[in-house]
Structure formats: C-alpha cells, structure tokens
Design a protein around this motif. Structure first.
Motif, PDB file in Angstrom:
ATOM      1  N   ASP A  36       1.047  -1.327   0.079  1.00 34.01           N
ATOM      2  CA  ASP A  36      -0.296  -0.392  -0.049  1.00 34.01           C
ATOM      3  C   ASP A  36       0.854   1.261   0.093  1.00 34.01           C
ATOM      4  OD1 ASP A  36      -2.689  -1.545   0.413  1.00 34.01           O
ATOM      5  OD2 ASP A  36      -1.868  -1.842   2.040  1.00 34.01           O
ATOM      6  N   CYS A  37       1.817   1.417   0.506  1.00 36.47           N
ATOM      7  CA  CYS A  37       3.006   2.307   0.141  1.00 36.47           C
ATOM      8  C   CYS A  37       4.248   1.938   0.294  1.00 36.47           C
ATOM      9  CB  CYS A  37       2.792   2.651   1.809  1.00 36.47           C
ATOM     10  SG  CYS A  37       3.765   4.322   1.945  1.00 36.47           S
ATOM     11  N   ILE A  38       5.371   2.529  -0.248  1.00 33.26           N
ATOM     12  CA  ILE A  38       6.974   2.086   0.156  1.00 33.26           C
ATOM     13  C   ILE A  38       7.047   3.154   0.436  1.00 33.26           C
ATOM     14  CG2 ILE A  38       7.276   3.254  -2.264  1.00 33.26           C
ATOM     15  CD1 ILE A  38       9.221   1.250  -2.944  1.00 33.26           C
ATOM     16  N   ILE A  39       8.542   3.046   2.051  1.00 33.67           N
ATOM     17  CA  ILE A  39       9.060   3.736   2.710  1.00 33.67           C
ATOM     18  C   ILE A  39      10.511   3.434   2.017  1.00 33.67           C
ATOM     19  CG2 ILE A  39      10.157   4.628   4.585  1.00 33.67           C
ATOM     20  CD1 ILE A  39       6.943   3.772   5.716  1.00 33.67           C
ATOM     21  N   PHE A  40      11.874   4.436   1.344  1.00 36.12           N
ATOM     22  CA  PHE A  40      12.634   3.873   1.221  1.00 36.12           C
ATOM     23  C   PHE A  40      13.873   5.038   1.680  1.00 36.12           C
ATOM     24  CE2 PHE A  40      10.689   6.255  -2.841  1.00 36.12           C
ATOM     25  CZ  PHE A  40      11.764   7.161  -2.927  1.00 36.12           C
ATOM     26  N   ARG A  85       7.767   5.065 -11.124  1.00 29.77           N
ATOM     27  CA  ARG A  85       6.614   6.017 -11.356  1.00 29.77           C
ATOM     28  C   ARG A  85       6.012   6.217 -13.494  1.00 29.77           C
ATOM     29  NH1 ARG A  85       4.939   6.122  -7.431  1.00 29.77           N
ATOM     30  NH2 ARG A  85       4.791   7.810  -5.911  1.00 29.77           N
ATOM     31  N   ARG A  86       6.983   4.921 -13.591  1.00 24.97           N
ATOM     32  CA  ARG A  86       7.408   4.421 -15.222  1.00 24.97           C
ATOM     33  C   ARG A  86       5.699   3.167 -15.822  1.00 24.97           C
ATOM     34  NH1 ARG A  86      13.212   5.916 -16.132  1.00 24.97           N
ATOM     35  NH2 ARG A  86      13.163   3.528 -16.321  1.00 24.97           N
ATOM     36  N   ASP A  87       6.839   2.580 -14.462  1.00 21.52           N
ATOM     37  CA  ASP A  87       5.492   1.715 -14.562  1.00 21.52           C
ATOM     38  C   ASP A  87       3.874   1.956 -14.198  1.00 21.52           C
ATOM     39  OD1 ASP A  87       4.335  -1.076 -14.602  1.00 21.52           O
ATOM     40  OD2 ASP A  87       5.888  -1.826 -13.522  1.00 21.52           O
ATOM     41  N   ALA A  88       3.020   1.516 -15.485  1.00 22.51           N
ATOM     42  CA  ALA A  88       1.765   1.723 -14.674  1.00 22.51           C
ATOM     43  C   ALA A  88       1.051   1.394 -13.770  1.00 22.51           C
ATOM     44  CB  ALA A  88       1.314   1.472 -16.048  1.00 22.51           C
ATOM     45  N   LYS A  89       1.572  -0.045 -13.144  1.00 23.22           N
ATOM     46  CA  LYS A  89       1.170  -1.128 -12.276  1.00 23.22           C
ATOM     47  C   LYS A  89       1.341  -0.119 -10.742  1.00 23.22           C
ATOM     48  CE  LYS A  89       2.915  -4.593 -13.961  1.00 23.22           C
ATOM     49  NZ  LYS A  89       3.794  -5.383 -14.108  1.00 23.22           N
ATOM     50  N   SER A  90       2.462   0.522 -11.425  1.00 19.23           N
ATOM     51  CA  SER A  90       3.408   1.743  -9.500  1.00 19.23           C
ATOM     52  C   SER A  90       3.168   2.232  -9.765  1.00 19.23           C
ATOM     53  CB  SER A  90       4.352   0.813  -9.819  1.00 19.23           C
ATOM     54  OG  SER A  90       5.419   0.890 -10.194  1.00 19.23           O
ATOM     55  N   ARG A  91       3.041   3.273 -10.649  1.00 13.32           N
ATOM     56  CA  ARG A  91       3.186   4.693 -10.819  1.00 13.32           C
ATOM     57  C   ARG A  91       1.980   5.252  -9.636  1.00 13.32           C
ATOM     58  NH1 ARG A  91       1.349   5.520 -16.546  1.00 13.32           N
ATOM     59  NH2 ARG A  91       3.576   5.039 -16.462  1.00 13.32           N
ATOM     60  N   GLN A  92       0.857   4.959  -8.937  1.00 15.22           N
ATOM     61  CA  GLN A  92       0.589   5.446  -8.180  1.00 15.22           C
ATOM     62  C   GLN A  92       0.623   4.936  -7.070  1.00 15.22           C
ATOM     63  OE1 GLN A  92      -1.307   8.159  -9.497  1.00 15.22           O
ATOM     64  NE2 GLN A  92      -0.701   7.412 -11.434  1.00 15.22           N
ATOM     65  N   LEU A  93       1.734   4.455  -7.174  1.00 14.99           N
ATOM     66  CA  LEU A  93       2.047   3.352  -5.411  1.00 14.99           C
ATOM     67  C   LEU A  93       2.200   4.352  -4.424  1.00 14.99           C
ATOM     68  CD1 LEU A  93       2.580   1.297  -2.921  1.00 14.99           C
ATOM     69  CD2 LEU A  93       5.001   0.561  -4.161  1.00 14.99           C
ATOM     70  N   PRO A  94       1.808   5.170  -2.843  1.00 11.94           N
ATOM     71  CA  PRO A  94       2.574   6.212  -3.100  1.00 11.94           C
ATOM     72  C   PRO A  94       4.061   6.121  -1.843  1.00 11.94           C
ATOM     73  CG  PRO A  94      -0.223   5.279  -1.636  1.00 11.94           C
ATOM     74  CD  PRO A  94       0.557   5.139  -2.870  1.00 11.94           C
ATOM     75  N   ALA A  95       4.355   7.340  -1.860  1.00 13.76           N
ATOM     76  CA  ALA A  95       6.043   6.860  -1.475  1.00 13.76           C
ATOM     77  C   ALA A  95       6.532   7.180  -0.500  1.00 13.76           C
ATOM     78  CB  ALA A  95       6.718   6.480  -2.753  1.00 13.76           C
TER      79      ALA A  95
END
Length: 117
Positions: A48-52, A69-79
């Motif tokens: 649901d979110c990535i912290i890096f 951000r370039r991948d449509a599957k993960s573009r909207q992943l909160p970071a």
C-alpha cells in the motif's frame, strides 16, 4: 484492513526501528535491502506504500523511484523517502514526503497515514 508497507533500506538498524514502529501501529511490513529487491517486491507484493532510502546499493532509491513511476502498475503507489542524505535528498517533483532517518515515531506514523489514506 491492515495496510502493507514495504521498507527499502540497507541500514539494518533503521529497518528494525521503522518495522517495529509500523508493526506497533498495526501495519504489515515487508523489507528489502536494496533497490533491485525493492522493485521486485513491489511487483510481487503490491504494498500500500513504500518507504525508501535514497542511498541504496545495487540501484539507488532515486532510480528505483523513477522506475516505479514509469510502470503503470506502480505509478500511483504512495512513496515516502526516509533518508539522511542532505536536508532534502532529491526533489522528486511530486510532493513526496521526505523524513530524516531519525524522525520521531509519531511523525513516521502521521506521514504513513497521510500517504495511505
């Protein structure tokens, strides 16, 4: 429903501290120790979110984030960036929150809640 957070950091002490704080607040936590592993886990786990951290071995956090951000599957992943690289490690141009590794547990949880709301 329990939110799933992916932590990506090569610093074992920081991973342990962040994991403990998140688990105490009922988050499910997975960890990766470098950017390549982080990308693979985003793809397989769908957190649901990535912290890096920005300073990662194998693939920097900046490049990892760019690929997400370039991948449509993960573009909207909160970071969220959690790093000690400079006062603001990188201007991602997206309003991504940036926390110091030494941030207070309350600040971490407030930021994660805001990102995953």
């Amino acid at each position: 429903m329990q939110k799933h957070i992916l932590l990506v950091d090569s610093d074992a002490e920081n991973l342990a501290r962040l994991s403990q704080t998140l688990r105490l607040h009922d988050y499910r936590v997975s960890v990766a120790r470098h950017g390549v592993e982080g990308l693979a886990l985003v793809d397989s786990l769908r957190p649901d979110c990535i912290i890096f951290d920005v300073d990662l071995p194998c693939l920097s956090g900046t490049i990892m984030y760019s690929r997400l951000r370039r991948d449509a599957k993960s573009r909207q992943l909160p970071a969220i960036v959690c790093s000690d690289v400079g006062p603001r490690p990188v201007d991602f141009g997206t309003g991504i929150p940036v926390l110091p590794k030494s941030c207070a547990p309350e600040t971490l949880i407030e930021t994660v809640r805001g990102a995953t709301a």
